[in-house]
Design a protein around this motif. Structure first.
Motif, mmCIF file in Angstrom:
data_model
loop_
_atom_site.group_PDB
_atom_site.id
_atom_site.type_symbol
_atom_site.label_atom_id
_atom_site.label_comp_id
_atom_site.label_asym_id
_atom_site.label_seq_id
_atom_site.Cartn_x
_atom_site.Cartn_y
_atom_site.Cartn_z
ATOM 1 N N HIS A 145 74.346 54.754 89.707
ATOM 2 C CA HIS A 145 73.316 53.908 90.309
ATOM 3 C C HIS A 145 71.967 54.563 90.047
ATOM 4 N N GLY A 146 70.906 53.818 90.315
ATOM 5 C CA GLY A 146 69.577 54.388 90.124
ATOM 6 C C GLY A 146 69.146 54.403 88.670
ATOM 7 N N SER A 147 68.036 55.083 88.429
ATOM 8 C CA SER A 147 67.470 55.172 87.087
ATOM 9 C C SER A 147 67.806 56.535 86.497
ATOM 10 N N ASN A 148 68.546 56.558 85.395
ATOM 11 C CA ASN A 148 68.945 57.817 84.774
ATOM 12 C C ASN A 148 69.302 57.598 83.314
ATOM 13 N N PHE A 149 69.536 58.670 82.602
ATOM 14 C CA PHE A 149 69.742 58.622 81.157
ATOM 15 C C PHE A 149 70.953 57.768 80.779
ATOM 16 N N VAL A 150 72.058 57.942 81.463
ATOM 17 C CA VAL A 150 73.286 57.225 81.096
ATOM 18 C C VAL A 150 73.095 55.723 81.263
ATOM 19 N N ARG A 151 72.539 55.306 82.377
ATOM 20 C CA ARG A 151 72.312 53.874 82.593
ATOM 21 C C ARG A 151 71.268 53.319 81.615
ATOM 22 N N THR A 152 70.279 54.154 81.264
ATOM 23 C CA THR A 152 69.298 53.726 80.262
ATOM 24 C C THR A 152 69.954 53.507 78.907
ATOM 25 N N MET A 153 70.854 54.402 78.506
ATOM 26 C CA MET A 153 71.547 54.248 77.230
ATOM 27 C C MET A 153 72.407 52.987 77.213
ATOM 28 N N LEU A 154 73.068 52.675 78.314
ATOM 29 C CA LEU A 154 73.850 51.438 78.390
ATOM 30 C C LEU A 154 72.949 50.221 78.209
ATOM 31 N N ARG A 155 71.764 50.254 78.816
ATOM 32 C CA ARG A 155 70.831 49.136 78.684
ATOM 33 C C ARG A 155 70.313 49.017 77.261
ATOM 34 N N LEU A 156 69.946 50.159 76.656
ATOM 35 C CA LEU A 156 69.397 50.120 75.300
ATOM 36 C C LEU A 156 70.445 49.710 74.269
ATOM 37 N N GLU A 157 71.688 50.060 74.536
ATOM 38 C CA GLU A 157 72.756 49.644 73.620
ATOM 39 C C GLU A 157 72.808 48.126 73.522
ATOM 40 N N ALA A 158 72.550 47.455 74.634
ATOM 41 C CA ALA A 158 72.585 45.993 74.657
ATOM 42 C C ALA A 158 71.311 45.369 74.104
ATOM 43 N N GLU A 159 70.224 46.134 74.089
ATOM 44 C CA GLU A 159 68.926 45.572 73.713
ATOM 45 C C GLU A 159 68.492 45.889 72.288
ATOM 46 N N ARG A 160 68.983 46.981 71.712
ATOM 47 C CA ARG A 160 68.466 47.448 70.421
ATOM 48 C C ARG A 160 69.585 47.675 69.414
ATOM 49 N N ASP A 161 69.216 47.570 68.146
ATOM 50 C CA ASP A 161 70.180 47.871 67.089
ATOM 51 C C ASP A 161 70.448 49.369 67.005
ATOM 52 N N THR A 162 69.374 50.160 67.134
ATOM 53 C CA THR A 162 69.510 51.618 67.106
ATOM 54 C C THR A 162 68.638 52.218 68.202
ATOM 55 N N VAL A 163 68.936 53.456 68.550
ATOM 56 C CA VAL A 163 68.125 54.198 69.514
ATOM 57 C C VAL A 163 68.018 55.636 69.022
ATOM 58 N N SER A 164 66.831 56.212 69.093
ATOM 59 C CA SER A 164 66.608 57.585 68.646
ATOM 60 C C SER A 164 66.571 58.509 69.863
ATOM 61 N N THR A 200 77.926 68.282 112.200
ATOM 62 C CA THR A 200 76.961 67.199 112.139
ATOM 63 C C THR A 200 76.073 67.440 110.925
ATOM 64 N N TRP A 201 75.913 66.429 110.088
ATOM 65 C CA TRP A 201 75.227 66.558 108.807
ATOM 66 C C TRP A 201 73.861 65.877 108.852
ATOM 67 N N LEU A 202 72.898 66.498 108.182
ATOM 68 C CA LEU A 202 71.619 65.857 107.898
ATOM 69 C C LEU A 202 71.422 65.890 106.393
ATOM 70 N N VAL A 203 71.264 64.721 105.786
ATOM 71 C CA VAL A 203 71.049 64.605 104.347
ATOM 72 C C VAL A 203 69.640 64.097 104.112
ATOM 73 N N THR A 204 68.822 64.866 103.401
ATOM 74 C CA THR A 204 67.493 64.406 103.005
ATOM 75 C C THR A 204 67.583 63.813 101.601
ATOM 76 N N GLY A 205 66.565 63.041 101.236
ATOM 77 C CA GLY A 205 66.623 62.374 99.935
ATOM 78 C C GLY A 205 67.704 61.321 99.903
ATOM 79 N N ALA A 206 67.909 60.632 101.029
ATOM 80 C CA ALA A 206 69.069 59.763 101.205
ATOM 81 C C ALA A 206 69.112 58.587 100.247
ATOM 82 N N THR A 207 67.947 58.145 99.744
ATOM 83 C CA THR A 207 67.938 56.976 98.870
ATOM 84 C C THR A 207 68.001 57.343 97.388
#
Length: 292
Positions: free
Chosen positions: A162-181, A6-13
């Protein structure tokens, strides 16, 4: 034949908690987010664990603590709260489980100072330089002091589909900006949460105790990771420009080098996590962002 678990997972979200539930689909799982388990409240933590243990009914209890105060910069001015969540609560969990169940607790590369030039081994001396790192180290020590059946797994640079993280942020910035530093003077091992979740379940079912390190294999910089995200998603990686940590001052110190040596993981008989490039490709495929 061993008893069912039987498992208990905290930080489920959170990122990791979500992926743990995917890995454990079909199992007997109680998954608790912050709304159902306040890790700053000792009485509630102990009560919830005792109630769960009381329902085990012949099953082997295994708790995976994927909850943490991860706001690294905010912790610099809110260390008391971070200490409760990251430092004290893991000890309360471990104490309640001692002699009654197994604990898998997740820790971090931030317990080290980041000045190394080769991967950190589990027995290297911790020297945290941030409130987050200090509180996570306190949690490791609280788990060890409880003396139960427990394994602490340090990881680093976690991202998810899913969630907020570096990889998903880079995908978003690629669509929004010409360059990213992106900073090119911090080195680590990008780790896909889905791989880490599978590894934690394997560790839970093993005989491993003490400290382990688990990340995707290989290392790169944040700049290198950003370039890989751009390239794999069909964008020109030259649009990712280099910058330095000093150019983006933050309240909390960022380790210059936080690669973790996985020798402890494989020595425990656990399968090595895949290379970071392979897992990044898998994550982008899952997101529908991979381009030929």
């Amino acid at each position: 034949m061993s008893a069912p678990v039987t498992w208990l997972v905290t930080g489920a979200t959170g990122q990791l908690g979500t992926d743990l539930q995917t890995v454990l689909a079909g199992e007997d799982v109680t998954a608790l987010g912050r709304d159902r388990l306040d890790l700053t409240d000792e009485a509630q933590v102990r009560s919830v664990v005792r109630e769960w243990l009381g329902r085990a009914a012949g099953r082997r209890p295994v708790l995976v603590n994927a909850a943490a105060y991860t706001a690294v910069d905010a912790a610099e001015t809110d260390e008391a709260t971070a200490e409760l969540v990251n430092g004290a609560a893991p000890g309360w969990l471990a104490q309640e489980l001692a002699g009654r169940g197994r604990l898998v607790h997740v820790s971090t590369d931030y317990v080290f100072d980041g000045t190394a030039t080769e991967p950190y081994a589990v027995d290297d001396e911790p020297a945290p330089r941030t409130a987050y790192g200090r509180t996570k180290l306190a949690g490791e020590r609280a788990v060890a002091a409880a003396g139960g059946d427990a394994v602490v797994v340090r990881t680093a640079w976690v991202y998810a589909a899913h969630g907020s993280n570096f990889v998903r942020t880079m995908l978003r910035l690629e669509a929004e900006r010409d360059t990213v530093s992106v900073v090119a003077d911090q080195t680590g091992s990008p780790t896909w949460s889905a791989d880490l979740a599978r590894g934690l379940v394997q560790a839970a079912m093993s005989d491993a105790t003490g400290l382990l390190h688990a990340t995707n294999s290989g290392a790169t910089t944040w700049h290198g990771l950003a370039r890989a995200v751009f390239e794999l998603s069909g964008a020109d990686p030259a649009r990712v420009l280099t910058t330095t940590t000093d150019a983006f001052p933050r309240p909390a110190h960022r380790p210059a080098y936080s690669v973790l040596d996985p020798a402890s993981w494989t020595a425990a008989g656990l399968p090595a996590l895949p290379p970071w490039q392979e897992s990044l490709r898998a994550c982008l495929t899952h997101l529908g962002a991979l381009r030929p």
